[in-house]
Design a protein around this motif. Structure first.
Motif, PDB file in Angstrom:
ATOM      1  N   SER A  27       9.618 -14.106 -19.817  1.00 21.79           N
ATOM      2  CA  SER A  27      10.363 -13.249 -18.687  1.00 21.79           C
ATOM      3  C   SER A  27       9.738 -11.911 -18.417  1.00 21.79           C
ATOM      4  O   SER A  27       9.849 -11.425 -17.022  1.00 21.79           O
ATOM      5  CB  SER A  27      11.796 -13.168 -19.085  1.00 21.79           C
ATOM      6  N   ASP A  28       8.930 -11.313 -19.275  1.00 29.49           N
ATOM      7  CA  ASP A  28       8.389  -9.771 -18.804  1.00 29.49           C
ATOM      8  C   ASP A  28       7.432 -10.192 -17.864  1.00 29.49           C
ATOM      9  O   ASP A  28       6.899  -9.289 -17.234  1.00 29.49           O
ATOM     10  CB  ASP A  28       7.915  -9.365 -20.041  1.00 29.49           C
ATOM     11  N   ASP A  54       9.286 -18.315 -16.010  1.00 28.48           N
ATOM     12  CA  ASP A  54      10.613 -18.966 -16.450  1.00 28.48           C
ATOM     13  C   ASP A  54      10.285 -20.101 -17.804  1.00 28.48           C
ATOM     14  O   ASP A  54      10.477 -21.186 -17.524  1.00 28.48           O
ATOM     15  CB  ASP A  54      11.256 -19.634 -15.171  1.00 28.48           C
ATOM     16  N   SER A  93       8.604 -14.586 -25.112  1.00 28.63           N
ATOM     17  CA  SER A  93       9.254 -15.010 -23.873  1.00 28.63           C
ATOM     18  C   SER A  93       8.461 -14.879 -22.566  1.00 28.63           C
ATOM     19  O   SER A  93       7.634 -13.752 -22.695  1.00 28.63           O
ATOM     20  CB  SER A  93      10.720 -14.130 -23.701  1.00 28.63           C
ATOM     21  N   SER A 116       9.403 -19.956 -22.327  1.00 27.73           N
ATOM     22  CA  SER A 116       9.122 -19.305 -23.436  1.00 27.73           C
ATOM     23  C   SER A 116       8.022 -20.109 -24.498  1.00 27.73           C
ATOM     24  O   SER A 116       8.267 -21.421 -24.469  1.00 27.73           O
ATOM     25  CB  SER A 116      10.343 -19.273 -24.440  1.00 27.73           C
ATOM     26  N   THR A 134       5.460 -24.504 -25.550  1.00 26.14           N
ATOM     27  CA  THR A 134       5.855 -24.083 -24.380  1.00 26.14           C
ATOM     28  C   THR A 134       6.982 -24.705 -23.818  1.00 26.14           C
ATOM     29  O   THR A 134       6.925 -26.210 -23.652  1.00 26.14           O
ATOM     30  CB  THR A 134       4.828 -23.766 -23.368  1.00 26.14           C
ATOM     31  N   GLU A 136       9.239 -16.327 -31.533  1.00 26.61           N
ATOM     32  CA  GLU A 136       9.141 -16.883 -30.069  1.00 26.61           C
ATOM     33  C   GLU A 136       8.594 -15.658 -29.080  1.00 26.61           C
ATOM     34  O   GLU A 136       8.720 -14.460 -29.418  1.00 26.61           O
ATOM     35  CB  GLU A 136      10.759 -16.762 -29.447  1.00 26.61           C
ATOM     36  N   GLY A 139      12.441 -22.633 -19.063  1.00 31.13           N
ATOM     37  CA  GLY A 139      13.581 -22.127 -19.108  1.00 31.13           C
ATOM     38  C   GLY A 139      14.786 -23.302 -18.685  1.00 31.13           C
ATOM     39  O   GLY A 139      14.801 -24.079 -18.090  1.00 31.13           O
ATOM     40  N   TRP A 165       6.816 -20.807 -28.168  1.00 31.74           N
ATOM     41  CA  TRP A 165       7.384 -20.837 -29.645  1.00 31.74           C
ATOM     42  C   TRP A 165       6.229 -21.117 -30.427  1.00 31.74           C
ATOM     43  O   TRP A 165       5.638 -22.198 -30.395  1.00 31.74           O
ATOM     44  CB  TRP A 165       8.423 -21.712 -29.754  1.00 31.74           C
TER      45      TRP A 165
END
Length: 205
Positions: free
Chosen positions: A152-153, A157, A150, A159, A173, A148, A176, A161
Motif C-alpha cells: 500500500s505504501d 494493491d 504491504s 501484500s 504475493t 507481511e 488485495g 508474505w
C-alpha cells in the motif's frame, strides 16, 4: 311421411368438431411426432445454452503468467524443490497457472476465474526480506511464521508474505481482497515440506 335427409351436409358432434356424412371427424389433427419436435427444439436450445455457459465458467482461458527474475540465491535448492512438489493445484479459489517461458526457478503462480484478476505468486529461495528484524511483527498461520510486507505504501494493491521460520525464505504475493484461504493452504504445504528452523532476523539498526 318424409324420408330421412340423405344429403352430404356436415354435422356437428357434441364437442363441436365437424363430422361429414361418412362419419369422419374433420377437426385438424397434428401428428404426435410433429408435436414432440416442436417441444424438443426450444428445450434443446435452452439446454445447449446452459451447458455452454457452464463450460465457459468452468474452463476460463488464461494466458501464461509472465514473471520476471528476482534475486533468489537458494531457488535451486533441494528445500525449494521439495516445497514446489508439495504445493497444491489450488490455493483457495485460485488454480495453478502455466508460466511464460523462460520462467524463473523456484516459482509458482495461481490465477482466479475472475477476468483481469492479478495472480497469486510464490517464490522460494529468496534472501532475508528487508524489514525482518528482531522487532518485526509476525503472524503464525497453520504452524508457520510469516512476516507481511504491504504494498500500500507504494500504491500496490497486494501484500507479500514471507515465511521466516524455515531453512529457506519463501514469499507469497497475494492481491488485495483475496482472503485468507490461499495463505492458509500455502502454510499447510510449507509445514509439510520444510522442517521448522530458528528465526534469524536482522538486528535493529
Amino acid at each position: 311421411m318424409s324420408s330421412p335427409d340423405t344429403g352430404n351436409e356436415d354435422h356437428a358432434t357434441e364437442d363441436g368438431a365437424a363430422e361429414n356424412s361418412e362419419g369422419v371427424n374433420t377437426r385438424e389433427q397434428r401428428h404426435p411426432a410433429v408435436i414432440a419436435t416442436a417441444i424438443a427444439l426450444p428445450v434443446a436450445l435452452v439446454v445447449g445454452v446452459l451447458v455452454a455457459a457452464i463450460a465457459v465458467n468452468r474452463s476460463p482461458v488464461h494466458d501464461p503468467v509472465a514473471l520476471g527474475p528476482v534475486d533468489a540465491p537458494d531457488a535451486s535448492s533441494a528445500q525449494c524443490a521439495s516445497l514446489l512438489d508439495a504445493l497444491p493445484e489450488n490455493l483457495g479459489d485460485y488454480t495453478e497457472a502455466e508460466l511464460a517461458q523462460p520462467a524463473p526457478v523456484g516459482v509458482r503462480a495461481w490465477v482466479s476465474s475472475e477476468e483481469n484478476a492479478e495472480p497469486v505468486v510464490l517464490r522460494c529461495g529468496l534472501p532475508r526480506p528487508i524489514g525482518f528484524d528482531v522487532a518485526a511483527p509476525l503472524q503464525v498461520i497453520n504452524g508457520v511464521q510469516w512476516f507481511e510486507v504491504s504494498g500500500s505504501d507504494d500504491g500496490i494493491d497486494a501484500s507479500t508474505w514471507f515465511v521466516v521460520d524455515r531453512g529457506v525464505y519463501v514469499a507469497l504475493t497475494v492481491p488485495g481482497g483475496t482472503g485468507p484461504t490461499p495463505i492458509q493452504d500455502a502454510s499447510t504445504a510449507v509445514a509439510n515440506a520444510l522442517p521448522q528452523q530458528p528465526l534469524d532476523p536482522a538486528p535493529l539498526p
